[in-house]
Each structure stands twice: as C-alpha cells, then as structure tokens.
Design a protein around this motif. Structure first.
Motif, PDB file in Angstrom:
ATOM      1  N   GLU A 120       0.836  -1.209   0.000  1.00  0.00           N
ATOM      2  CA  GLU A 120       0.000   0.000   0.000  1.00  0.00           C
ATOM      3  C   GLU A 120       0.868   1.255   0.000  1.00  0.00           C
ATOM      4  OE1 GLU A 120      -3.968   1.423   2.406  1.00  0.00           O
ATOM      5  OE2 GLU A 120      -2.206   0.813   3.604  1.00  0.00           O
ATOM      6  N   TYR A 121       1.932   1.252   0.803  1.00  0.00           N
ATOM      7  CA  TYR A 121       2.835   2.399   0.880  1.00  0.00           C
ATOM      8  C   TYR A 121       3.606   2.567  -0.422  1.00  0.00           C
ATOM      9  CZ  TYR A 121       6.577   5.457   2.587  1.00  0.00           C
ATOM     10  OH  TYR A 121       7.463   6.483   2.751  1.00  0.00           O
ATOM     11  N   ARG A 122       4.012   1.440  -1.051  1.00  0.00           N
ATOM     12  CA  ARG A 122       4.750   1.509  -2.322  1.00  0.00           C
ATOM     13  C   ARG A 122       3.874   2.118  -3.420  1.00  0.00           C
ATOM     14  NH1 ARG A 122       4.933  -1.254  -6.827  1.00  0.00           N
ATOM     15  NH2 ARG A 122       3.467  -2.832  -6.051  1.00  0.00           N
ATOM     16  N   VAL A 123       2.624   1.671  -3.482  1.00  0.00           N
ATOM     17  CA  VAL A 123       1.707   2.205  -4.500  1.00  0.00           C
ATOM     18  C   VAL A 123       1.484   3.704  -4.264  1.00  0.00           C
ATOM     19  CG1 VAL A 123      -0.657   2.121  -5.365  1.00  0.00           C
ATOM     20  CG2 VAL A 123       0.593  -0.008  -4.911  1.00  0.00           C
TER      21      VAL A 123
ATOM     22  N   SER B  62       2.358   6.804  -6.848  1.00  0.00           N
ATOM     23  CA  SER B  62       1.305   7.717  -7.340  1.00  0.00           C
ATOM     24  C   SER B  62       1.455   9.130  -6.784  1.00  0.00           C
ATOM     25  CB  SER B  62      -0.068   7.158  -6.966  1.00  0.00           C
ATOM     26  OG  SER B  62      -0.205   7.086  -5.555  1.00  0.00           O
ATOM     27  N   GLY B  63       2.395   9.328  -5.871  1.00  0.00           N
ATOM     28  CA  GLY B  63       2.619  10.654  -5.300  1.00  0.00           C
ATOM     29  C   GLY B  63       1.642  11.013  -4.219  1.00  0.00           C
ATOM     30  N   ASN B  64       0.915  10.042  -3.680  1.00  0.00           N
ATOM     31  CA  ASN B  64      -0.085  10.293  -2.641  1.00  0.00           C
ATOM     32  C   ASN B  64       0.306   9.644  -1.310  1.00  0.00           C
ATOM     33  OD1 ASN B  64      -1.800  11.685  -4.456  1.00  0.00           O
ATOM     34  ND2 ASN B  64      -2.613   9.708  -5.200  1.00  0.00           N
ATOM     35  N   ALA B  65       1.616   9.623  -1.041  1.00  0.00           N
ATOM     36  CA  ALA B  65       2.109   8.953   0.176  1.00  0.00           C
ATOM     37  C   ALA B  65       1.868   9.842   1.372  1.00  0.00           C
ATOM     38  CB  ALA B  65       3.572   8.618   0.033  1.00  0.00           C
ATOM     39  N   ALA B  66       0.695   9.697   1.986  1.00  0.00           N
ATOM     40  CA  ALA B  66       0.362  10.498   3.165  1.00  0.00           C
ATOM     41  C   ALA B  66       1.156   9.982   4.364  1.00  0.00           C
ATOM     42  CB  ALA B  66      -1.139  10.426   3.437  1.00  0.00           C
ATOM     43  N   GLU B  67       1.315  10.846   5.348  1.00  0.00           N
ATOM     44  CA  GLU B  67       2.073  10.477   6.538  1.00  0.00           C
ATOM     45  C   GLU B  67       1.410   9.325   7.289  1.00  0.00           C
ATOM     46  OE1 GLU B  67       5.440  10.896   8.906  1.00  0.00           O
ATOM     47  OE2 GLU B  67       4.910  11.911   7.020  1.00  0.00           O
ATOM     48  N   GLU B  68       0.081   9.287   7.270  1.00  0.00           N
ATOM     49  CA  GLU B  68      -0.652   8.226   7.965  1.00  0.00           C
ATOM     50  C   GLU B  68      -0.361   6.862   7.361  1.00  0.00           C
ATOM     51  OE1 GLU B  68      -5.261   7.008   9.106  1.00  0.00           O
ATOM     52  OE2 GLU B  68      -4.832   8.860   7.998  1.00  0.00           O
ATOM     53  N   ILE B  69      -0.296   6.782   6.006  1.00  0.00           N
ATOM     54  CA  ILE B  69      -0.003   5.515   5.332  1.00  0.00           C
ATOM     55  C   ILE B  69       1.416   5.054   5.675  1.00  0.00           C
ATOM     56  CG2 ILE B  69       0.301   4.418   3.079  1.00  0.00           C
ATOM     57  CD1 ILE B  69      -1.909   6.200   2.009  1.00  0.00           C
ATOM     58  N   LYS B  70       2.347   6.040   5.716  1.00  0.00           N
ATOM     59  CA  LYS B  70       3.728   5.692   6.057  1.00  0.00           C
ATOM     60  C   LYS B  70       3.835   5.171   7.482  1.00  0.00           C
ATOM     61  CE  LYS B  70       8.356   7.683   6.461  1.00  0.00           C
ATOM     62  NZ  LYS B  70       9.169   8.925   6.309  1.00  0.00           N
ATOM     63  N   ASN B  71       3.139   5.821   8.409  1.00  0.00           N
ATOM     64  CA  ASN B  71       3.180   5.386   9.806  1.00  0.00           C
ATOM     65  C   ASN B  71       2.569   3.980   9.977  1.00  0.00           C
ATOM     66  OD1 ASN B  71       4.446   7.750  10.604  1.00  0.00           O
ATOM     67  ND2 ASN B  71       2.511   8.804  11.036  1.00  0.00           N
ATOM     68  N   GLU B  72       1.473   3.722   9.269  1.00  0.00           N
ATOM     69  CA  GLU B  72       0.859   2.391   9.339  1.00  0.00           C
ATOM     70  C   GLU B  72       1.815   1.332   8.812  1.00  0.00           C
ATOM     71  OE1 GLU B  72      -2.771   2.601   7.197  1.00  0.00           O
ATOM     72  OE2 GLU B  72      -3.861   3.674   8.807  1.00  0.00           O
ATOM     73  N   TYR B  73       2.530   1.660   7.737  1.00  0.00           N
ATOM     74  CA  TYR B  73       3.517   0.725   7.192  1.00  0.00           C
ATOM     75  C   TYR B  73       4.631   0.451   8.193  1.00  0.00           C
ATOM     76  CZ  TYR B  73       7.931  -0.325   4.854  1.00  0.00           C
ATOM     77  OH  TYR B  73       9.154  -0.848   4.537  1.00  0.00           O
ATOM     78  N   LEU B  74       5.149   1.545   8.829  1.00  0.00           N
ATOM     79  CA  LEU B  74       6.240   1.383   9.786  1.00  0.00           C
ATOM     80  C   LEU B  74       5.798   0.585  11.019  1.00  0.00           C
ATOM     81  CD1 LEU B  74       7.870   4.929   9.585  1.00  0.00           C
ATOM     82  CD2 LEU B  74       8.719   2.791   8.591  1.00  0.00           C
ATOM     83  N   ARG B  75       4.544   0.840  11.490  1.00  0.00           N
ATOM     84  CA  ARG B  75       4.039   0.083  12.636  1.00  0.00           C
ATOM     85  C   ARG B  75       3.879  -1.404  12.283  1.00  0.00           C
ATOM     86  NH1 ARG B  75       0.775   4.702  13.515  1.00  0.00           N
ATOM     87  NH2 ARG B  75      -0.977   3.676  12.426  1.00  0.00           N
TER      88      ARG B  75
END
Length: 301
Positions: free
Chosen positions: A88-91, A95-108
């Motif tokens: 999800e984070y890679r996509v 697409s240039g829509n890497a929100a901070e929330e998506i990144k944090n969910e990936y890291l968690r």
C-alpha cells in the motif's frame, strides 16, 4: 457289554463334571506360585527421579508447543499485515499520494512483524531444545525398560515352568490311575475315567503349547494332530483288505472298482480274479472274504 442310553448319558455327564472341576482347579494353580510383576523389574532399572524428570519435561513440552503454535499464528498474521501495508505504501509513493498516515501504518506493521519474528525464534529455540531433552530421556527410559523386560521375561518363563510342573503332578497320576483301573475293570465307569483323564491331559498339552508358542505352536500342534488322524484313518479305513471288502459289497472289482455282476469270474476291465472255489464246499465264492457265504468256512482255517 451293552449299556443303556441313560447310562451312556450319565457317563458323559460324569466326564463333563469332572473336567469342569479339574480345569477350574488347574486354573487356580496359576495363583499357587507368585506371578512376576513387570512393575517390580521396571522400578529396579528405571529410577523415580528419571520418571519425574520426564514428567516435568513433558509438561514443559506441551506448554511450549502451545506457545510455539500461538507465536507461529501471530507471525503469520503480522507478516500478512506487513506485506499488505508495504504494498500500500509503495503504491502511494509511486502515485505521489504517500500520506504520513499511510507511512506510519507501514512502519508500525513492519515493527510488529519484526517483534513477532523475534518472539517466534525465541520460542522455537526453547521448544526444539525441550523436545530434544524429552526425546533423550524417553530413549534412555526405553533402553532401561528393555533390560527390565528381558529379566521379567526370564522370571515369567520360570514361573510358567513351575506352574506347568504343578499341573503335571496333578494330571499325570490321574492319567496313569485311569489306565490301571481300565485294565482291571473294563466297564463303562473305567472307560469314562479314561475319557476324562485323556481329555484333561490333552487340555493341559494344548494350553501349554498355546502359552509357549501361541498361534505358531498351536498351528504346528494342530498340523501334527491332523497328520496323525489322517494316518490313522488311512490305516484303518483304507486298508487294502477293507477296500477290497467294501468294493465287493458294492458289486465292483476289488482292484479297479469297475462294476461287475455276481457270476463274473474275472474283471472285464483289469482281468483280476473275482471268484475262487471254496476248499470245503466247492462253491465259487468271492475272493477276500473272511467266511464262505455258502458253508461258513473261515478263510483263516
């Protein structure tokens, strides 16, 4: 001497009741000598401490097996969530829509997966170590139990030999006494004693063979008994003299069994001589008869 049917029935009942009582007595003789107990030999070789250690390891093994299954399940779920969030984070990045929330969910998700993996490794190492210790103790106990079983088997063989000797002391005198009685008094009561003692002796032999060799021994005993029975039947029922007389009575050639008539002198099939002249009355009588059917002269005379 002829006996009535009721006498024969009572004699059979006499034999049956004696057999039942004797077989019950023979069974009681099994307890006349102390029977070896495997637990005594097991405790001699396998120490209480070793068994307690195995019980402790078995409890730990079951506990860590449950923990291992639980850790494996948690790792599988964490891995699936981590892969999903990573993709999800890679996509989102592409697409240039890497929100901070998506990144944090990936890291968690990544952090939870790494924790689950480390926990699984720790539990798996402990689980494998406990399993090895338990297998080693079980192998040691099995080796010691094999030694105990060998000693127990020797003791049990000696026990069975002693019991068999006691049973023979009971049966053989009865067997010999019945024959002595029969030689002196040849009546239905003596015959009943012979039948009783013979059946009791046969029962003891079959039981001893079964206890010693079980199926193989009983099969061999049955095979030998069958061969002896066949030999007896062959000797008594298929003796040439009896075969000859049986065929003559059926109007057949005593040699080849070909159908013949009363006035045949020679078998038309094998040319065997069928009739001969009686030395006393001169009549042509069938061969191989004990008495002449015309004058009653014995062939042995």
């Amino acid at each position: 001497m002829e006996y009535s049917r009721i006498e024969k029935i009572l004699a059979s009942a006499f034999v049956l009741f004696l057999l039942l009582a004797s077989i019950n007595f023979l069974s009681e003789l099994n307890n006349a000598i102390e029977r070896p107990d495997f637990r005594d030999y097991e405790s001699k070789y396998v120490s209480k401490e070793l068994l307690e250690n195995r019980s402790r390891l078995l409890v730990m093994f079951k506990h860590f097996r449950n923990l291992h299954e639980e850790a494996k399940t948690n790792l599988t779920k964490a891995n699936e969530l981590y892969i999903f969030k990573r993709e999800e984070y890679r996509v989102a990045l592409e697409s240039g829509n890497a929100a901070e929330e998506i990144k944090n969910e990936y890291l968690r998700a990544k952090e939870e997966y790494e924790k689950a993996y480390l926990a699984f490794q720790v539990i798996e190492r402990a689980y494998v170590d406990i399993e090895k210790q338990l297998n080693s103790v079980n192998q040691q106990i099995d080796q010691l139990r094999e030694k105990a079983y060998q000693e127990y088997r020797n003791a049990y063989s000696a026990y069975r030999a002693k019991v068999l000797a006691l049973k023979l002391i009971f049966v053989i005198p009865i067997f010999l006494a019945s024959f002595l009685i029969f030689r002196r008094y040849k009546n239905i009561y003596a015959v009943s004693l012979i039948a009783y003692s013979s059946l009791l002796f046969a029962y003891l032999i079959v039981q001893a063979v079964w206890n010693t060799f079980q199926v193989i021994g009983l099969s061999l005993f049955g095979a030998v008994a069958t061969v002896l029975a066949l030999y007896y039947i062959r000797k008594e029922y298929f003796k040439l003299e009896k075969v000859y007389k049986r065929r003559i009575g059926q109007n057949r050639c005593y040699i080849c069994g070909f159908p013949i008539k009363d006035d045949y002198l020679v078998c038309p099939n094998c040319e065997a001589k069928l009739r001969e002249k009686c030395e006393k009355c001169g009549e042509m009588k069938p061969v191989h008869l004990e008495f002449c059917p015309y004058c009653g002269t014995s062939l042995a005379e």
